[in-house]
Design a protein around this motif. Structure first.
Motif, PDB file in Angstrom:
ATOM      1  N   HIS A  89      17.383  79.065  19.494  1.00 49.36           N
ATOM      2  CA  HIS A  89      18.347  78.738  20.295  1.00 49.36           C
ATOM      3  C   HIS A  89      19.119  77.874  19.149  1.00 49.36           C
ATOM      4  O   HIS A  89      18.942  76.722  18.526  1.00 49.36           O
ATOM      5  N   PHE A  90      20.387  78.557  18.683  1.00 48.01           N
ATOM      6  CA  PHE A  90      21.106  77.955  17.575  1.00 48.01           C
ATOM      7  C   PHE A  90      22.299  76.799  18.358  1.00 48.01           C
ATOM      8  O   PHE A  90      22.923  77.257  19.563  1.00 48.01           O
ATOM      9  N   GLU A  91      22.507  75.984  17.846  1.00 42.29           N
ATOM     10  CA  GLU A  91      23.855  75.116  18.239  1.00 42.29           C
ATOM     11  C   GLU A  91      24.742  75.139  17.173  1.00 42.29           C
ATOM     12  O   GLU A  91      24.450  74.882  16.080  1.00 42.29           O
ATOM     13  N   ARG A  92      26.094  75.362  17.418  1.00 42.52           N
ATOM     14  CA  ARG A  92      27.201  75.317  16.544  1.00 42.52           C
ATOM     15  C   ARG A  92      27.466  73.881  16.430  1.00 42.52           C
ATOM     16  O   ARG A  92      27.554  73.009  17.408  1.00 42.52           O
ATOM     17  N   SER A  93      27.743  73.336  15.147  1.00 35.88           N
ATOM     18  CA  SER A  93      28.356  72.106  14.684  1.00 35.88           C
ATOM     19  C   SER A  93      29.536  72.067  14.029  1.00 35.88           C
ATOM     20  O   SER A  93      29.799  73.258  13.548  1.00 35.88           O
ATOM     21  N   ALA A  94      30.255  71.133  14.136  1.00 38.95           N
ATOM     22  CA  ALA A  94      31.465  71.037  13.198  1.00 38.95           C
ATOM     23  C   ALA A  94      31.216  71.140  11.832  1.00 38.95           C
ATOM     24  O   ALA A  94      30.191  70.348  11.384  1.00 38.95           O
ATOM     25  N   GLY A  95      31.870  71.801  11.129  1.00 40.28           N
ATOM     26  CA  GLY A  95      31.695  72.065   9.640  1.00 40.28           C
ATOM     27  C   GLY A  95      32.892  71.046   8.939  1.00 40.28           C
ATOM     28  O   GLY A  95      33.177  70.267   9.586  1.00 40.28           O
ATOM     29  N   PRO A  96      32.791  71.150   7.664  1.00 36.99           N
ATOM     30  CA  PRO A  96      33.732  70.356   7.042  1.00 36.99           C
ATOM     31  C   PRO A  96      35.058  70.889   7.286  1.00 36.99           C
ATOM     32  O   PRO A  96      35.163  72.083   7.719  1.00 36.99           O
ATOM     33  N   PRO A  97      36.065  69.819   7.038  1.00 42.24           N
ATOM     34  CA  PRO A  97      37.611  70.272   7.576  1.00 42.24           C
ATOM     35  C   PRO A  97      37.942  71.363   6.502  1.00 42.24           C
ATOM     36  O   PRO A  97      37.574  71.274   5.420  1.00 42.24           O
ATOM     37  N   ASP A  98      38.873  72.448   6.984  1.00 42.12           N
ATOM     38  CA  ASP A  98      39.167  73.454   6.030  1.00 42.12           C
ATOM     39  C   ASP A  98      40.606  73.852   6.606  1.00 42.12           C
ATOM     40  O   ASP A  98      40.950  73.767   7.630  1.00 42.12           O
ATOM     41  N   TYR A  99      41.345  74.021   5.539  1.00 34.30           N
ATOM     42  CA  TYR A  99      42.768  74.839   5.750  1.00 34.30           C
ATOM     43  C   TYR A  99      42.413  76.118   6.070  1.00 34.30           C
ATOM     44  O   TYR A  99      41.392  76.808   5.906  1.00 34.30           O
ATOM     45  N   GLY A 100      43.429  76.880   6.730  1.00 35.82           N
ATOM     46  CA  GLY A 100      43.264  78.234   7.268  1.00 35.82           C
ATOM     47  C   GLY A 100      43.193  79.067   6.140  1.00 35.82           C
ATOM     48  O   GLY A 100      43.833  78.699   4.868  1.00 35.82           O
ATOM     49  N   TYR A 101      42.860  80.349   6.097  1.00 40.39           N
ATOM     50  CA  TYR A 101      42.808  81.221   4.873  1.00 40.39           C
ATOM     51  C   TYR A 101      43.494  82.359   5.261  1.00 40.39           C
ATOM     52  O   TYR A 101      43.847  83.184   4.535  1.00 40.39           O
ATOM     53  N   ARG A 102      44.600  82.525   6.047  1.00 45.51           N
ATOM     54  CA  ARG A 102      45.570  83.367   6.421  1.00 45.51           C
ATOM     55  C   ARG A 102      47.059  82.677   6.550  1.00 45.51           C
ATOM     56  O   ARG A 102      47.095  82.026   7.458  1.00 45.51           O
ATOM     57  N   THR A 103      47.840  83.653   6.071  1.00 48.93           N
ATOM     58  CA  THR A 103      49.309  83.491   6.644  1.00 48.93           C
ATOM     59  C   THR A 103      50.033  84.674   6.316  1.00 48.93           C
ATOM     60  O   THR A 103      49.762  85.488   5.384  1.00 48.93           O
ATOM     61  N   ASP A 104      51.116  85.070   7.290  1.00 50.49           N
ATOM     62  CA  ASP A 104      51.918  85.884   6.873  1.00 50.49           C
ATOM     63  C   ASP A 104      53.372  85.305   6.294  1.00 50.49           C
ATOM     64  O   ASP A 104      54.229  86.322   6.127  1.00 50.49           O
ATOM     65  N   LYS A 105      53.445  84.237   5.935  1.00 50.01           N
ATOM     66  CA  LYS A 105      54.673  83.524   5.491  1.00 50.01           C
ATOM     67  C   LYS A 105      54.672  83.393   3.846  1.00 50.01           C
ATOM     68  O   LYS A 105      53.547  83.730   3.360  1.00 50.01           O
ATOM     69  N   PRO A 106      55.576  83.017   3.324  1.00 51.95           N
ATOM     70  CA  PRO A 106      55.508  82.687   1.930  1.00 51.95           C
ATOM     71  C   PRO A 106      54.569  81.558   1.469  1.00 51.95           C
ATOM     72  O   PRO A 106      54.105  80.569   2.450  1.00 51.95           O
ATOM     73  N   VAL A 107      54.195  81.960   0.225  1.00 58.84           N
ATOM     74  CA  VAL A 107      52.966  80.936  -0.105  1.00 58.84           C
ATOM     75  C   VAL A 107      53.351  80.397  -1.592  1.00 58.84           C
ATOM     76  O   VAL A 107      54.134  81.141  -2.206  1.00 58.84           O
ATOM     77  N   ARG A 108      53.326  79.066  -1.761  1.00 58.89           N
ATOM     78  CA  ARG A 108      53.277  78.603  -3.271  1.00 58.89           C
ATOM     79  C   ARG A 108      51.792  78.829  -3.919  1.00 58.89           C
ATOM     80  O   ARG A 108      50.831  78.592  -3.175  1.00 58.89           O
ATOM     81  N   TYR A 109      52.041  78.866  -5.124  1.00 61.48           N
ATOM     82  CA  TYR A 109      50.557  79.136  -5.796  1.00 61.48           C
ATOM     83  C   TYR A 109      50.944  78.636  -7.249  1.00 61.48           C
ATOM     84  O   TYR A 109      51.966  78.384  -7.667  1.00 61.48           O
ATOM     85  N   PHE A 110      49.421  78.530  -7.998  1.00 64.60           N
ATOM     86  CA  PHE A 110      49.499  78.430  -9.326  1.00 64.60           C
ATOM     87  C   PHE A 110      48.197  79.336  -9.902  1.00 64.60           C
ATOM     88  O   PHE A 110      47.203  79.526  -8.993  1.00 64.60           O
ATOM     89  N   ALA A 111      48.316  79.757 -11.370  1.00 68.18           N
ATOM     90  CA  ALA A 111      47.107  80.379 -11.712  1.00 68.18           C
ATOM     91  C   ALA A 111      46.344  79.290 -12.164  1.00 68.18           C
ATOM     92  O   ALA A 111      46.844  78.376 -12.837  1.00 68.18           O
ATOM     93  N   VAL A 112      44.984  79.841 -12.217  1.00 68.79           N
ATOM     94  CA  VAL A 112      43.950  79.301 -12.971  1.00 68.79           C
ATOM     95  C   VAL A 112      43.276  80.359 -13.994  1.00 68.79           C
ATOM     96  O   VAL A 112      42.809  81.361 -13.709  1.00 68.79           O
ATOM     97  N   ALA A 113      43.100  79.611 -15.317  1.00 68.77           N
ATOM     98  CA  ALA A 113      42.450  80.468 -16.324  1.00 68.77           C
ATOM     99  C   ALA A 113      41.330  79.671 -16.855  1.00 68.77           C
ATOM    100  O   ALA A 113      41.014  78.493 -16.776  1.00 68.77           O
ATOM    101  N   ASP A 114      40.352  80.640 -17.406  1.00 70.77           N
ATOM    102  CA  ASP A 114      39.137  79.943 -18.244  1.00 70.77           C
ATOM    103  C   ASP A 114      39.530  79.593 -19.804  1.00 70.77           C
ATOM    104  O   ASP A 114      40.792  79.491 -19.975  1.00 70.77           O
ATOM    105  N   GLU A 115      38.384  79.064 -20.294  1.00 70.93           N
ATOM    106  CA  GLU A 115      38.686  78.734 -21.704  1.00 70.93           C
ATOM    107  C   GLU A 115      39.246  79.575 -22.651  1.00 70.93           C
ATOM    108  O   GLU A 115      39.806  79.134 -23.605  1.00 70.93           O
ATOM    109  N   THR A 116      38.999  80.837 -22.404  1.00 74.93           N
ATOM    110  CA  THR A 116      39.916  82.020 -23.167  1.00 74.93           C
ATOM    111  C   THR A 116      41.097  82.322 -22.619  1.00 74.93           C
ATOM    112  O   THR A 116      41.889  83.284 -23.043  1.00 74.93           O
TER     113      THR A 116
END
Length: 132
Positions: free
Chosen positions: A16-43
């Motif tokens: 018997h599993f019980e759901r518990s609250a996880g960490p707060p999280d933003y949503g992962y989807r939107t159909d609206k415009p998004v602001r963003y930035f790029a992330v690069a590695d050491e190269t």
């Protein structure tokens, strides 16, 4: 008495599993415009993008598949940082701006200078990430 007769009764019990609250999280989807930035590695290979949209309370990491496993694994620390902002009740684009200015403690990449931009939709950003 054989070992077969001494089966542990817990092996036959229903779980018997019980759901518990996880960490707060933003949503992962939107159909609206998004602001963003790029992330690069050491190269200076772009690994992916951190994006946000306030209307849908959404923000997440969008990996760039061409960058390989580093793109998918590297996003974990960026997602964790976004969760910290969400836990403090900070709006997604404010979190994005803060990360763009100060992400020196995230070891899996750096913000590409001058990459803060807006895409017309998350789908458009995903297309950018996939090289389309």
């Amino acid at each position: 008495m054989s070992n077969e007769d001494r089966l542990n009764p817990r092996l036959n019990e229903d779980l018997h599993f019980e759901r518990s609250a996880g960490p707060p999280d933003y949503g992962y989807r939107t159909d609206k415009p998004v602001r963003y930035f790029a992330v690069a590695d050491e190269t200076d290979t772009v690994l992916g993008y951190v994006w946000a949209n306030d209307e849908d309370d959404a923000a997440a990491w969008q990996p760039r598949p061409a960058a390989g496993p580093k793109a998918f694994n590297g996003g974990f620390l960026w997602e964790m940082k976004l969760r910290e902002f969400k836990a403090r009740g900070i709006a997604p684009t404010v979190a994005l701006d803060e990360l763009a200015r100060n992400a020196s403690d995230i070891e899996t990449g750096h913000v590409v200078a001058g990459s803060l931009a807006e895409a017309p939709s998350l789908a458009a950003l995903k297309e950018l990430a996939s090289g389309g």
